[in-house]
Design an enzyme around this catalytic site. Sequence first.
Site, PDB file in Angstrom:
ATOM      1  N   GLU A 133      -3.208  -2.730 -11.620  1.00 32.10           N
ATOM      2  CA  GLU A 133      -2.762  -2.613 -10.235  1.00 32.10           C
ATOM      3  C   GLU A 133      -1.688  -1.536 -10.134  1.00 32.10           C
ATOM      4  O   GLU A 133      -0.821  -1.430 -10.994  1.00 32.10           O
ATOM      5  CB  GLU A 133      -2.240  -3.953  -9.702  1.00 32.10           C
ATOM      6  CG  GLU A 133      -1.008  -4.490 -10.402  1.00 32.10           C
ATOM      7  CD  GLU A 133      -0.417  -5.707  -9.703  1.00 32.10           C
ATOM      8  OE1 GLU A 133      -0.825  -6.019  -8.574  1.00 32.10           O
ATOM      9  OE2 GLU A 133       0.481  -6.333 -10.296  1.00 32.10           O
ATOM     10  N   ASP A 148       5.007  12.143   2.187  1.00 32.76           N
ATOM     11  CA  ASP A 148       4.498  11.640   0.918  1.00 32.76           C
ATOM     12  C   ASP A 148       3.717  12.791   0.284  1.00 32.76           C
ATOM     13  O   ASP A 148       3.290  13.729   0.965  1.00 32.76           O
ATOM     14  CB  ASP A 148       3.618  10.414   1.133  1.00 32.76           C
ATOM     15  CG  ASP A 148       3.588   9.510  -0.102  1.00 32.76           C
ATOM     16  OD1 ASP A 148       3.910   9.992  -1.199  1.00 32.76           O
ATOM     17  OD2 ASP A 148       3.258   8.321   0.032  1.00 32.76           O
TER      18      ASP A 148
END
Length: 875
Positions: free
Chosen positions: A621, A273
Amino acid sequence: MKKRSFVLYPLAVCLLMSMGAIAQNGKFPFQNYKLSFEERVNDLVSRMTLEEKVSQMLNAAPAIPRLEIPAYDWWNETLHGVARTPYNVTVYPQAIAMAATFDTAALFKMADFSALEGRVIFNKAVAAGKTNARYLGLTYWTPNINIFRDPRWGRGQETYGEDPFLTATLGDAFVRGLQGNDPKYLKAAACAKHYAVHSGPEPSRHVFNADVTPYDLWDTYLPAFRKLVVDSKVIGVMCAYNAFRTQPCCASDLLMTDILRNQWNFKGYVTSDCWAIDDFFKNHKTHPDAESASADAVFHGTDLDCGTDAYKALVQAVKDKKITEQQIDVSVKRLFLVRFKLGMFDPPSMVKYAQTPASELDAPVHGQHALQMARESIVLLKNTNNILPLAKNGKKIAVLGPNANNVIAQLGNYNGTPSKLTTVFQGIKDKVGATTQVVYEKAINFTNNNILAYIDISKACSIDGKPGFKATYYNNRELNGEPVATVFEQRLDHNWQEGENVVENLRANNFSARYVTDFKPTESGAITFELEADDGVRFTINGNTVFDSWTRKQRNIATYKLTTAKDSVYHLVLEYWQGEGKATLKLNTGQAVETDPDALAKKYSDADVFIFAGGISPQLEGEEMKVSDPGFNGGDRTTILLPAAQTALMKALHATGKPVIFVMMTGSAIATPWESENIPAIVNAWYGGQAAGTAIADVLFGDYNPSGRLPVTFYKSDSDLSAFEEYSMKNRTYRYFTGKPLYGFGYGLSYTTFRYDKLELPAVAPVGKAVSVSVQVTNTGKKEGDEVVQLYIINENTAITTPLKALKGFQRITLKPGQSRLVTFTVKGEDLTYVDANGKRQPLKGKVKICVGGNQPDEANPVSGNVVKKTVLLQ
């Protein structure tokens, strides 16, 4: 439908043909396309220096001119359509919404279409000589198959929900659709992420250490990854930020070496990542420096370093004998094998996907599919007295709420930019036509009533004798050097995708801008400036700094009230820089007012119906966001309750006695105790993509019968939840939750009804073998509709630990009124197993109940159809 041209871009053809000529007549064996990919890769890597090999292990891999290897950037996304590209693309519903369709065929087609659009974009990149540009390549870091174990996780919207079986099945469809079925070449490269045991919290993801029992690991967190690696043959895997049992995931003995490479025999590539390798020594503190961290990551099979240049230290690591060059070779070969399989080194005549016509980009048929998926994703949660569908011939409809006209909300995160987009308000207007008055007001924000009544000050702004703002753009973050462009803009209202063109010769990635104007008010009084910006921003008025976050990379939302005098001149300077990621810059002006819910309800009391479009938004979010509104923290949520400001307004609307329809947009489960008790109709519309407004209107007015099903549990309150940081599955998701949810996994209403009967399955079956199941489903209502037929198993042997119930099959079918259909399932032997305490799969023995219906087998929940059950004895 638009006629499709099968003509490639001329320059792209020339470049690709020249690459093919090199392959046939080139000076290196790896350019000979008659050899196998493995032979060619081995030859290529054998010719590279150590430094060149290491350079190819970064996401932005540079060209190697002496070997005629072009530059390539691996970083790209296609979560729900190709993301962040500078071109208009088809934007499908967010992943969690696509999961709500329970439609594997639709997801396969969506991935297929996205890969085709990606191929056109890559052709354009080749033609422009920009294969080194981010978000233009063919390696997509999708799908996100983490389990959405807790509704507070902001990135749960990117997943296929809380169930391992549903996630694995939909993930498999996506990978097969994206990668294609050619025996030699990949259409595009998928990547299963984030491996593994990763699902928030976002603010601590770079430091936290996850640990779960072997049971939870193999029962919940690994099945979808195993499915995609072993069965779907996904070509890529992304390892997660967090640590697992004290080792960073990208250097985990168990996850990376034992399971992924040894047990599952994964031959593809692994990328970290982005910035995860830096976490080894900066945050986890498990390694002293980049050299040690990089060597350990490669040793564990992490082939690509995304986001940083930590892997550059591998050159010294080899010299210091922390890792061998032969181990470097393994990773480099994996990486080049992917590029060869994508056809990047072969003539387009050999690679059918390289011949994808330009007309596939944003094609009408893709847009139609985006609309159909949006329709299928909508979940009807409540419909008291069949108040829905609404009549189209009313007198007046009031459309209110923060999501009624919110483009950002419906696009979700990791999104592209569509050429056409329909909001809820516009969809309703288009649906009812001129015969019905449709009025709109935002009314409130997501979490408060403080609304800016916007005014257009552009006519009062001018600079250098021209109206609006003078905008100067720089190709760096520091406003330094010669500007790339200077233009005049009427207003500041920008929302760029990363990599999108800002102005000519400047893309939205690591740039800065200065906006200057003179504001001359036409009257005295007070005016409020509302500033919204991603990353660094500084705002001055007459030389006085009124807002400054120049040194911080964060999302900024701020207001400043200025007392003005008529005909005075106020010199405004707004300076801005954007790093990586989506870029937003908006400067609005208006009069700040606080909405009175009762007054607003009275204002529109002549409306036949109120449609309140609320919920939450990717503005609140998402991934590691700088958001701290009440109820939100760093992209996650601190409460699952609908914000109180929205409930207060709906209470006022409800008090008028007029019908209130709640259209809820969200990427996660929201607790709506008051609304579920009092509002007659609730429609969960998720983040529905470019056609969200049209799809919602189709459902509200009965042109499409809702058929979506919840891929997550909607709990009643925060008290139903375990600690966010706790990764144990105890009392989590429908598989282990012992309470009563507000709306259960698999739940969803329809405008018609369905009956289940004639359930057939053997009374006794051999252990470890498949079981055939059939059931008759009948549409007993008056409308045609889709039904999602769901099969669950319940283990009745209390001596072993298993889920309370587990989805093991589903089919979406369409039935006309009165029509019946026999639906068959084959419950595989592997689905009739359980995980023991050591993480090993064992066959179920004894009595197992098989339940088939329109929802999960929990009769305490509201149901859209009945559930039929029978027990089979496995022996």
